[in-house]
Design a protein around this motif. Sequence first.
Motif, PDB file in Angstrom:
ATOM      1  N   LYS A   1       0.840  -1.207   0.000  1.00 37.15           N
ATOM      2  CA  LYS A   1       0.000   0.000   0.000  1.00 37.15           C
ATOM      3  C   LYS A   1       0.871   1.252   0.000  1.00 37.15           C
ATOM      4  O   LYS A   1       0.595   2.214  -0.705  1.00 37.15           O
TER       5      LYS A   1
ATOM      6  N   SER B   1       2.456   2.181  -3.329  1.00 41.64           N
ATOM      7  CA  SER B   1       1.570   2.732  -4.355  1.00 41.64           C
ATOM      8  C   SER B   1       1.220   4.193  -4.102  1.00 41.64           C
ATOM      9  O   SER B   1       0.555   4.813  -4.917  1.00 41.64           O
TER      10      SER B   1
ATOM     11  N   THR C   1      -3.628   4.159   8.352  1.00 42.02           N
ATOM     12  CA  THR C   1      -3.612   2.792   7.833  1.00 42.02           C
ATOM     13  C   THR C   1      -3.308   1.804   8.957  1.00 42.02           C
ATOM     14  O   THR C   1      -3.974   0.772   9.087  1.00 42.02           O
TER      15      THR C   1
ATOM     16  N   LYS D   1      -2.012  -0.157  -9.410  1.00 39.77           N
ATOM     17  CA  LYS D   1      -1.983   0.311  -8.030  1.00 39.77           C
ATOM     18  C   LYS D   1      -2.850   1.561  -7.878  1.00 39.77           C
ATOM     19  O   LYS D   1      -2.836   2.424  -8.744  1.00 39.77           O
ATOM     20  N   PRO D   2      -3.598   1.630  -6.779  1.00 42.75           N
ATOM     21  CA  PRO D   2      -4.440   2.817  -6.570  1.00 42.75           C
ATOM     22  C   PRO D   2      -3.586   4.040  -6.247  1.00 42.75           C
ATOM     23  O   PRO D   2      -2.490   3.923  -5.709  1.00 42.75           O
TER      24      PRO D   2
ATOM     25  N   ARG E   1      -4.845   6.515  -4.356  1.00 42.60           N
ATOM     26  CA  ARG E   1      -5.289   6.931  -3.018  1.00 42.60           C
ATOM     27  C   ARG E   1      -6.026   5.769  -2.377  1.00 42.60           C
ATOM     28  O   ARG E   1      -6.751   5.043  -3.049  1.00 42.60           O
ATOM     29  N   HIS E   2      -5.849   5.602  -1.074  1.00 41.61           N
ATOM     30  CA  HIS E   2      -6.485   4.486  -0.389  1.00 41.61           C
ATOM     31  C   HIS E   2      -7.714   4.957   0.387  1.00 41.61           C
ATOM     32  O   HIS E   2      -7.592   5.773   1.285  1.00 41.61           O
ATOM     33  N   SER E   3      -8.863   4.402   0.042  1.00 42.55           N
ATOM     34  CA  SER E   3     -10.078   4.721   0.779  1.00 42.55           C
ATOM     35  C   SER E   3     -10.121   3.905   2.064  1.00 42.55           C
ATOM     36  O   SER E   3      -9.437   2.891   2.200  1.00 42.55           O
TER      37      SER E   3
ATOM     38  N   LEU F   1     -11.221   0.279   1.230  1.00 43.73           N
ATOM     39  CA  LEU F   1     -10.177  -0.546   0.638  1.00 43.73           C
ATOM     40  C   LEU F   1      -9.212  -1.028   1.722  1.00 43.73           C
ATOM     41  O   LEU F   1      -8.835  -2.205   1.759  1.00 43.73           O
ATOM     42  N   LEU F   2      -8.840  -0.130   2.625  1.00 45.98           N
ATOM     43  CA  LEU F   2      -7.944  -0.514   3.716  1.00 45.98           C
ATOM     44  C   LEU F   2      -8.616  -1.501   4.659  1.00 45.98           C
ATOM     45  O   LEU F   2      -7.986  -2.468   5.110  1.00 45.98           O
TER      46      LEU F   2
ATOM     47  N   THR G   1      -8.751  -4.925   2.985  1.00 50.26           N
ATOM     48  CA  THR G   1      -7.396  -5.493   2.987  1.00 50.26           C
ATOM     49  C   THR G   1      -7.017  -5.952   4.391  1.00 50.26           C
ATOM     50  O   THR G   1      -6.446  -7.036   4.567  1.00 50.26           O
TER      51      THR G   1
ATOM     52  N   THR H   1       3.918   1.025   5.846  1.00 49.62           N
ATOM     53  CA  THR H   1       3.415   2.030   4.905  1.00 49.62           C
ATOM     54  C   THR H   1       4.492   3.062   4.592  1.00 49.62           C
ATOM     55  O   THR H   1       4.685   3.434   3.428  1.00 49.62           O
TER      56      THR H   1
END
Length: 188
Positions: free
Chosen positions: A24, A27, A39, A98-99, A101-103, A106-107, A110, A151
């Motif tokens: 993550k 990305s 995260t 790869k995204p 931005r991580h919503s 999504l986190l 995962t 991260t």
Amino acid sequence: MSLVSLVFLAFAMSTDAFAAAIGKGSSLHKPRLTEALRTGLIFGAIEAITPLVGWLIGQAASRFVVEWDHWVAFTLLLLLGLHMIHVGLQPDSEGEEKPSRHSFWLLAVTAFATSIDALAVGFSLAFVEVNIFVAALAIGLATTLMVTIGTMLGRVLGAVIGKRAEILGGVVLILVGSTILYEHLAGA
């Protein structure tokens, strides 16, 4: 379960999340500490809840397997460890997008995917002498720390360390399971 075994278990449970966090982080463009901590907290909270759920399920089943509970714990941890080693030895899939931005969702998904093993570990902990709340807190804190670090390191380290962390986590789970079995058999 001894304190040393509990610490090893907590960090072993966080290695797959650490590997995911490296992915993550890799990305993101220069991830900030606030994003890494966010995260880590999401992963840590989910990773702390799942062993509690597994433990509750295990408590319901414990009266049926009390005579061979140490074998159940050993077998589950052995299988989980072998699975983590197997996954760690698999090649990365090419062409994954790869995204940027991580919503939160999504986190969270995962984190849940990486915490399925914590559910099984919680189930196996129902058969040994352990304070599940301390174990869940230790797993959650270790995961928060490891994911935050993962991260931040992700952009630099990429997937190279991630696979090795998965393998190391599998080995540690097997060692924890072996220790549980040894302590029970040596005490018998």
